[in-house]
Design a protein around this motif. Structure first.
Motif, PDB file in Angstrom:
ATOM      1  N   ASN A   2       0.842  -1.179   0.000  1.00 58.70           N
ATOM      2  CA  ASN A   2       0.000   0.000   0.000  1.00 58.70           C
ATOM      3  C   ASN A   2       0.880   1.233   0.000  1.00 58.70           C
ATOM      4  OD1 ASN A   2      -2.589  -1.169   0.015  1.00 58.70           O
ATOM      5  ND2 ASN A   2      -2.343  -1.675   2.170  1.00 58.70           N
ATOM      6  N   GLU A   3       0.861   1.939  -1.111  1.00 57.30           N
ATOM      7  CA  GLU A   3       1.666   3.155  -1.194  1.00 57.30           C
ATOM      8  C   GLU A   3       1.055   4.281  -0.368  1.00 57.30           C
ATOM      9  OE1 GLU A   3       2.340   0.682  -4.815  1.00 57.30           O
ATOM     10  OE2 GLU A   3       0.541   1.460  -3.829  1.00 57.30           O
ATOM     11  N   HIS A  33      -3.563  14.568  -3.163  1.00 55.60           N
ATOM     12  CA  HIS A  33      -4.948  14.964  -3.414  1.00 55.60           C
ATOM     13  C   HIS A  33      -5.843  14.461  -2.306  1.00 55.60           C
ATOM     14  CE1 HIS A  33      -3.970  15.612  -7.791  1.00 55.60           C
ATOM     15  NE2 HIS A  33      -3.026  14.758  -7.458  1.00 55.60           N
ATOM     16  N   LEU A  35      -9.855  13.702  -1.980  1.00 53.11           N
ATOM     17  CA  LEU A  35     -11.036  13.519  -2.812  1.00 53.11           C
ATOM     18  C   LEU A  35     -12.216  13.168  -1.927  1.00 53.11           C
ATOM     19  CD1 LEU A  35      -9.343  11.097  -5.390  1.00 53.11           C
ATOM     20  CD2 LEU A  35      -9.504  13.581  -5.583  1.00 53.11           C
ATOM     21  N   GLN A  37     -15.943  11.149  -2.087  1.00 55.48           N
ATOM     22  CA  GLN A  37     -16.805  10.257  -2.860  1.00 55.48           C
ATOM     23  C   GLN A  37     -18.118  10.076  -2.128  1.00 55.48           C
ATOM     24  OE1 GLN A  37     -15.394   6.210  -3.694  1.00 55.48           O
ATOM     25  NE2 GLN A  37     -16.434   6.298  -5.672  1.00 55.48           N
ATOM     26  N   GLY A  41     -21.388   7.450  -5.780  1.00 57.30           N
ATOM     27  CA  GLY A  41     -20.163   7.004  -6.426  1.00 57.30           C
ATOM     28  C   GLY A  41     -19.309   8.092  -7.022  1.00 57.30           C
ATOM     29  N   GLY A  42     -19.884   9.267  -7.285  1.00 58.29           N
ATOM     30  CA  GLY A  42     -19.122  10.331  -7.936  1.00 58.29           C
ATOM     31  C   GLY A  42     -17.972  10.812  -7.074  1.00 58.29           C
ATOM     32  N   ILE A  43     -16.878  11.192  -7.724  1.00 59.92           N
ATOM     33  CA  ILE A  43     -15.669  11.641  -7.025  1.00 59.92           C
ATOM     34  C   ILE A  43     -15.439  13.109  -7.339  1.00 59.92           C
ATOM     35  CG2 ILE A  43     -13.186  11.355  -6.802  1.00 59.92           C
ATOM     36  CD1 ILE A  43     -13.538   8.444  -7.629  1.00 59.92           C
ATOM     37  N   MET A  48      -5.628  19.811  -3.962  1.00 60.60           N
ATOM     38  CA  MET A  48      -4.371  19.291  -4.479  1.00 60.60           C
ATOM     39  C   MET A  48      -3.282  20.136  -3.839  1.00 60.60           C
ATOM     40  SD  MET A  48      -2.910  19.103  -8.345  1.00 60.60           S
ATOM     41  CE  MET A  48      -2.563  20.858  -8.463  1.00 60.60           C
ATOM     42  N   ILE A  86     -10.959  10.305   0.358  1.00 60.92           N
ATOM     43  CA  ILE A  86      -9.885   9.502  -0.200  1.00 60.92           C
ATOM     44  C   ILE A  86      -8.633  10.355  -0.360  1.00 60.92           C
ATOM     45  CG2 ILE A  86      -9.132   8.146  -2.210  1.00 60.92           C
ATOM     46  CD1 ILE A  86     -12.142   7.695  -2.823  1.00 60.92           C
ATOM     47  N   SER A  90      -0.073  11.694  -6.631  1.00 61.29           N
ATOM     48  CA  SER A  90       0.446  11.551  -7.986  1.00 61.29           C
ATOM     49  C   SER A  90       1.945  11.360  -7.857  1.00 61.29           C
ATOM     50  CB  SER A  90       0.093  12.743  -8.861  1.00 61.29           C
ATOM     51  OG  SER A  90       0.259  13.956  -8.187  1.00 61.29           O
ATOM     52  N   PHE A  96      -1.028   7.470 -10.410  1.00 56.69           N
ATOM     53  CA  PHE A  96      -1.689   7.854  -9.167  1.00 56.69           C
ATOM     54  C   PHE A  96      -1.855   6.639  -8.277  1.00 56.69           C
ATOM     55  CE2 PHE A  96      -3.158  12.245  -9.639  1.00 56.69           C
ATOM     56  CZ  PHE A  96      -2.812  12.470 -10.956  1.00 56.69           C
ATOM     57  N   PHE A  98      -3.921   5.444  -4.653  1.00 49.51           N
ATOM     58  CA  PHE A  98      -5.063   5.832  -3.833  1.00 49.51           C
ATOM     59  C   PHE A  98      -5.043   5.110  -2.487  1.00 49.51           C
ATOM     60  CE2 PHE A  98      -7.765   8.149  -6.839  1.00 49.51           C
ATOM     61  CZ  PHE A  98      -7.110   7.876  -8.026  1.00 49.51           C
ATOM     62  N   GLY A  99      -5.506   5.802  -1.466  1.00 52.98           N
ATOM     63  CA  GLY A  99      -5.769   5.159  -0.193  1.00 52.98           C
ATOM     64  C   GLY A  99      -7.116   4.453  -0.251  1.00 52.98           C
ATOM     65  N   THR A 100      -7.398   3.698   0.798  1.00 52.88           N
ATOM     66  CA  THR A 100      -8.639   2.915   0.831  1.00 52.88           C
ATOM     67  C   THR A 100      -9.837   3.756   1.235  1.00 52.88           C
ATOM     68  OG1 THR A 100      -8.070   2.236   3.068  1.00 52.88           O
ATOM     69  CG2 THR A 100      -7.527   0.700   1.283  1.00 52.88           C
TER      70      THR A 100
ATOM     71  N   LYS B  42     -10.758   0.054  -3.094  1.00 54.52           N
ATOM     72  CA  LYS B  42     -10.246   1.393  -3.365  1.00 54.52           C
ATOM     73  C   LYS B  42     -10.176   1.668  -4.858  1.00 54.52           C
ATOM     74  CE  LYS B  42      -5.318   0.220  -3.265  1.00 54.52           C
ATOM     75  NZ  LYS B  42      -4.024   0.503  -2.596  1.00 54.52           N
ATOM     76  N   VAL B  43     -10.090   2.927  -5.192  1.00 59.15           N
ATOM     77  CA  VAL B  43      -9.891   3.336  -6.568  1.00 59.15           C
ATOM     78  C   VAL B  43      -8.489   2.909  -7.013  1.00 59.15           C
ATOM     79  CG1 VAL B  43      -9.802   5.310  -8.144  1.00 59.15           C
ATOM     80  CG2 VAL B  43     -11.415   5.307  -6.231  1.00 59.15           C
ATOM     81  N   PHE B  45      -5.601   3.099 -10.233  1.00 58.73           N
ATOM     82  CA  PHE B  45      -5.148   3.741 -11.468  1.00 58.73           C
ATOM     83  C   PHE B  45      -4.999   2.683 -12.559  1.00 58.73           C
ATOM     84  CE2 PHE B  45      -2.729   6.524 -14.149  1.00 58.73           C
ATOM     85  CZ  PHE B  45      -1.675   5.767 -14.651  1.00 58.73           C
ATOM     86  N   MET B  89     -16.721  -0.040 -11.246  1.00 58.38           N
ATOM     87  CA  MET B  89     -17.018   1.319 -11.707  1.00 58.38           C
ATOM     88  C   MET B  89     -15.752   1.841 -12.377  1.00 58.38           C
ATOM     89  SD  MET B  89     -19.442   3.686 -11.603  1.00 58.38           S
ATOM     90  CE  MET B  89     -20.356   4.110 -10.131  1.00 58.38           C
ATOM     91  N   PHE B  91     -13.906   5.126 -13.878  1.00 58.74           N
ATOM     92  CA  PHE B  91     -13.913   6.578 -13.882  1.00 58.74           C
ATOM     93  C   PHE B  91     -12.896   7.095 -14.892  1.00 58.74           C
ATOM     94  CE2 PHE B  91     -16.584   7.468 -10.299  1.00 58.74           C
ATOM     95  CZ  PHE B  91     -16.398   6.418  -9.410  1.00 58.74           C
ATOM     96  N   ASN B  99      -1.102  17.244 -12.705  1.00 60.19           N
ATOM     97  CA  ASN B  99      -1.537  16.759 -11.399  1.00 60.19           C
ATOM     98  C   ASN B  99      -3.020  16.943 -11.086  1.00 60.19           C
ATOM     99  OD1 ASN B  99       0.838  15.656 -10.325  1.00 60.19           O
ATOM    100  ND2 ASN B  99       1.667  17.706 -10.056  1.00 60.19           N
ATOM    101  N   PHE B 103     -12.919  14.521 -12.344  1.00 58.59           N
ATOM    102  CA  PHE B 103     -13.464  13.189 -12.568  1.00 58.59           C
ATOM    103  C   PHE B 103     -14.814  13.233 -13.273  1.00 58.59           C
ATOM    104  CE2 PHE B 103     -10.666  10.346 -10.250  1.00 58.59           C
ATOM    105  CZ  PHE B 103      -9.965  11.215  -9.442  1.00 58.59           C
ATOM    106  N   PRO B 105     -18.511  11.064 -13.923  1.00 61.77           N
ATOM    107  CA  PRO B 105     -19.424  10.416 -12.977  1.00 61.77           C
ATOM    108  C   PRO B 105     -19.268   8.905 -12.906  1.00 61.77           C
ATOM    109  CG  PRO B 105     -20.577  10.990 -14.981  1.00 61.77           C
ATOM    110  CD  PRO B 105     -19.199  11.558 -15.120  1.00 61.77           C
TER     111      PRO B 105
END
Lengths: 108, 112
Positions: A2-3, A33, A35, A37, A41-43, A48, A86, A90, A96, A98-100, B42-43, B45, B89, B91, B99, B103, B105
């Protein structure tokens, strides 16, 4: 591996409370970043940042590059702040990580 | 305010079929991205795209995946032969700089 690590995973707060969500990362970054959610579901990108601190309304984000750590603070929390937050970074390329996510519930 | 759009919002397909997910980035943006989020996870990349070529891709983005910017406005993700584990999903995001992230939807892909 996990980065990006976030804590806590889940958080319940009473309306009006001050909230802190933490993020640590292990890779070299060009930016971090925060984020949001929503259940649909939209982010949405909140912040930043690559150094220091940023503020937008009741939200504050800070980053410590030396310690590879960032925090997201929400002052005077409100039920509409309930969402998953979230942390993402980058990398030095164009990738990119992401965290959980932290699931926040604010109770009226 | 301009926004990233994605179509369809939900795609159901049979295992082994090809799917194309479409994105219209914000005009004048130069960087384009695809991500996926498996339900409850998680999301992740998938790929970044700049100057009409892939600039980075993750381990997930194998030969089954491809991206294209066919006409200067659309940005597509193709999955050649879908598997059950491709259900997620997806995106799209675009950015005027390397950077920032704006996003779309998302498209929910269900593979049966």
């Amino acid at each position: 591996k996990n980065e990006v690590e976030q804590s806590p995973q889940n958080l319940t707060a009473q309306e009006g409370e001050f909230i802190t969500i933490n993020c640590s990362y292990s890779v070299g970054i060009s930016a971090l970043h925060w984020l949001q959610q929503h259940p649909g579901g939209g982010i949405v990108s909140l912040f930043m940042l690559s150094s220091g601190k940023k503020k937008h309304g009741r939200l504050i984000a800070t980053i410590n590059i030396q310690e590879k750590h960032s925090s997201l603070h929400i002052t005077a929390s409100h039920p509409r702040d309930s969402a998953v937050y979230i942390c993402a970074v980058s990398g030095t390329g164009n990738q990119f990580y992401f965290g959980t996510g932290t699931s926040l519930t604010v109770i009226p | 305010e301009p926004e990233v759009t994605q179509t369809p919002s939900h795609q159901v397909t049979q295992m082994g079929q090809e799917v194309i997910l479409r994105c219209v980035p914000i005009s004048n943006h130069l960087y384009f991205y695809w991500y996926r989020q498996i339900l409850g996870q998680k999301v992740e990349f998938l790929v970044s795209f700049y100057n009409n070529e892939i600039s980075e891709k993750s381990e997930i983005f194998d030969d089954q995946f491809s991206v294209e910017r066919p006409d200067g406005s659309n940005f597509t993700l193709k999955i050649r032969s879908t598997k059950l584990e491709d259900s997620a999903m997806y995106f799209c995001a675009s950015s005027p700089t390397r950077n920032e992230q704006f996003f779309g939807p998302g498209t929910r892909l269900t593979v049966l």
